[in-house]
Write a protein that holds these residues in place. Structure first.
Motif, PDB file in Angstrom:
ATOM      1  N   GLY A 202     -33.940  99.670  57.082  1.00  0.00           N
ATOM      2  CA  GLY A 202     -34.706  98.536  57.597  1.00  0.00           C
ATOM      3  C   GLY A 202     -33.838  97.567  58.364  1.00  0.00           C
ATOM      4  N   ILE A 203     -34.458  96.865  59.260  1.00  0.00           N
ATOM      5  CA  ILE A 203     -33.797  95.849  60.073  1.00  0.00           C
ATOM      6  C   ILE A 203     -34.377  94.507  59.660  1.00  0.00           C
ATOM      7  N   ALA A 204     -33.505  93.597  59.243  1.00  0.00           N
ATOM      8  CA  ALA A 204     -33.975  92.269  58.859  1.00  0.00           C
ATOM      9  C   ALA A 204     -34.481  91.541  60.102  1.00  0.00           C
ATOM     10  N   MET A 205     -35.636  90.929  59.974  1.00  0.00           N
ATOM     11  CA  MET A 205     -36.239  90.184  61.082  1.00  0.00           C
ATOM     12  C   MET A 205     -36.203  88.701  60.759  1.00  0.00           C
ATOM     13  N   SER A 206     -35.800  87.910  61.741  1.00  0.00           N
ATOM     14  CA  SER A 206     -35.740  86.472  61.508  1.00  0.00           C
ATOM     15  C   SER A 206     -37.081  85.801  61.765  1.00  0.00           C
ATOM     16  N   HIS A 207     -37.882  86.337  62.706  1.00  0.00           N
ATOM     17  CA  HIS A 207     -39.182  85.735  63.029  1.00  0.00           C
ATOM     18  C   HIS A 207     -40.156  86.810  63.489  1.00  0.00           C
ATOM     19  N   LEU A 208     -41.417  86.587  63.175  1.00  0.00           N
ATOM     20  CA  LEU A 208     -42.491  87.441  63.665  1.00  0.00           C
ATOM     21  C   LEU A 208     -43.667  86.536  64.020  1.00  0.00           C
ATOM     22  N   PHE A 209     -44.067  86.588  65.285  1.00  0.00           N
ATOM     23  CA  PHE A 209     -45.177  85.787  65.794  1.00  0.00           C
ATOM     24  C   PHE A 209     -46.304  86.719  66.230  1.00  0.00           C
ATOM     25  N   ALA A 210     -47.533  86.314  65.971  1.00  0.00           N
ATOM     26  CA  ALA A 210     -48.703  87.058  66.421  1.00  0.00           C
ATOM     27  C   ALA A 210     -49.585  86.120  67.229  1.00  0.00           C
ATOM     28  N   GLY A 211     -49.823  86.486  68.488  1.00  0.00           N
ATOM     29  CA  GLY A 211     -50.749  85.746  69.328  1.00  0.00           C
ATOM     30  C   GLY A 211     -52.140  86.316  69.155  1.00  0.00           C
ATOM     31  N   VAL A 212     -53.153  85.459  69.193  1.00  0.00           N
ATOM     32  CA  VAL A 212     -54.529  85.924  69.058  1.00  0.00           C
ATOM     33  C   VAL A 212     -55.318  85.580  70.315  1.00  0.00           C
ATOM     34  N   ASN A 213     -56.324  86.408  70.582  1.00  0.00           N
ATOM     35  CA  ASN A 213     -57.191  86.139  71.738  1.00  0.00           C
ATOM     36  C   ASN A 213     -58.283  85.147  71.354  1.00  0.00           C
ATOM     37  N   GLU A 214     -59.204  84.895  72.281  1.00  0.00           N
ATOM     38  CA  GLU A 214     -60.261  83.898  72.043  1.00  0.00           C
ATOM     39  C   GLU A 214     -61.202  84.299  70.911  1.00  0.00           C
ATOM     40  N   ASN A 215     -61.205  85.578  70.532  1.00  0.00           N
ATOM     41  CA  ASN A 215     -62.038  86.048  69.421  1.00  0.00           C
ATOM     42  C   ASN A 215     -61.298  86.071  68.096  1.00  0.00           C
ATOM     43  N   GLY A 216     -60.019  85.658  68.091  1.00  0.00           N
ATOM     44  CA  GLY A 216     -59.243  85.583  66.862  1.00  0.00           C
ATOM     45  C   GLY A 216     -58.539  86.863  66.457  1.00  0.00           C
ATOM     46  N   PHE A 217     -58.520  87.868  67.331  1.00  0.00           N
ATOM     47  CA  PHE A 217     -57.845  89.126  67.025  1.00  0.00           C
ATOM     48  C   PHE A 217     -56.442  89.129  67.623  1.00  0.00           C
ATOM     49  N   ILE A 218     -55.487  89.703  66.908  1.00  0.00           N
ATOM     50  CA  ILE A 218     -54.108  89.767  67.398  1.00  0.00           C
ATOM     51  C   ILE A 218     -54.060  90.599  68.677  1.00  0.00           C
ATOM     52  N   ASN A 219     -53.505  90.007  69.730  1.00  0.00           N
ATOM     53  CA  ASN A 219     -53.371  90.718  70.994  1.00  0.00           C
ATOM     54  C   ASN A 219     -51.915  90.802  71.462  1.00  0.00           C
ATOM     55  N   ARG A 220     -51.002  90.152  70.739  1.00  0.00           N
ATOM     56  CA  ARG A 220     -49.585  90.178  71.119  1.00  0.00           C
ATOM     57  C   ARG A 220     -48.765  89.944  69.861  1.00  0.00           C
ATOM     58  N   ILE A 221     -47.719  90.726  69.667  1.00  0.00           N
ATOM     59  CA  ILE A 221     -46.811  90.561  68.529  1.00  0.00           C
ATOM     60  C   ILE A 221     -45.397  90.449  69.081  1.00  0.00           C
ATOM     61  N   PHE A 222     -44.657  89.451  68.599  1.00  0.00           N
ATOM     62  CA  PHE A 222     -43.262  89.237  68.984  1.00  0.00           C
ATOM     63  C   PHE A 222     -42.412  89.287  67.716  1.00  0.00           C
ATOM     64  N   ILE A 223     -41.435  90.193  67.685  1.00  0.00           N
ATOM     65  CA  ILE A 223     -40.576  90.360  66.519  1.00  0.00           C
ATOM     66  C   ILE A 223     -39.128  90.104  66.947  1.00  0.00           C
ATOM     67  N   TYR A 224     -38.448  89.217  66.198  1.00  0.00           N
ATOM     68  CA  TYR A 224     -37.063  88.860  66.483  1.00  0.00           C
ATOM     69  C   TYR A 224     -36.150  89.413  65.389  1.00  0.00           C
ATOM     70  N   PRO A 225     -35.342  90.443  65.681  1.00  0.00           N
ATOM     71  CA  PRO A 225     -34.382  90.927  64.688  1.00  0.00           C
ATOM     72  C   PRO A 225     -33.321  89.870  64.395  1.00  0.00           C
TER      73      PRO A 225
END
Length: 157
Positions: free
Chosen positions: A70-93
């Motif tokens: 496994g790779i330790a991740m410092s941050h994980l962000f999830a962007g959502v669209n206007e309907n509230g569903f995740i449409n973008r994920i950003f992961i920072y190792p």
């Protein structure tokens, strides 16, 4: 049972990592917190608007390959669209490197171009690196979601 300090372990797949997946609602994922409630929010700027983001607010390790520590991740962000569903994920190792491009190629096949993989699930995984800041970001989006590509951004302040 996991202790509070033991990281959650997730495996990379075509839609994200573990339960954090494109097309899901972040409120249904334990550990996801609205960006505005995140204590570290002052370290980041997000676009198009902070109300469209959630943060995974627990320690996390992500596994790429079958026999992976496994790779330790410092941050994980999830962007959502206007309907509230995740449409973008950003992961920072936590640490850049670890031959991520090679390891991602083992999972997703040869990249479409230098650091972009397109999966059978019509998703795109992008590996972005910045030598100046030693910052690495792994991002997920649905291939045909141009709004997610052009408008959703996370930057370290």
């Amino acid at each position: 049972m996991k202790s509070a300090s033991q990281p959650n372990q997730f495996r990379f797949h075509n839609l994200g990592v573990g339960d954090i997946q494109l097309g899901r609602k972040p409120g249904h994922i334990p550990g996801m917190l609205p960006f505005n409630l995140y204590t570290g929010k002052h370290h980041f700027t997000v676009a198009p608007h902070a109300s469209l983001y959630h943060v995974f607010n627990r320690p996390i390790k992500c596994m790429i390959e079958q026999k992976d520590n496994g790779i330790a991740m410092s941050h994980l962000f999830a962007g959502v669209n206007e309907n509230g569903f995740i449409n973008r994920i950003f992961i920072y190792p936590d640490q850049p490197g670890f031959q991520l491009a090679t390891r991602l190629s083992h999972l997703y096949g040869e990249p479409a171009d230098q650091n972009n993989w397109v999966t059978d699930s019509d998703t795109e995984i992008t590996l972005q690196t910045s030598n100046a800041l030693l910052q690495t970001v792994i991002a997920f989006r649905f291939l045909y979601d141009m709004t997610a590509l052009k408008e959703y951004e996370v930057h370290v302040v």
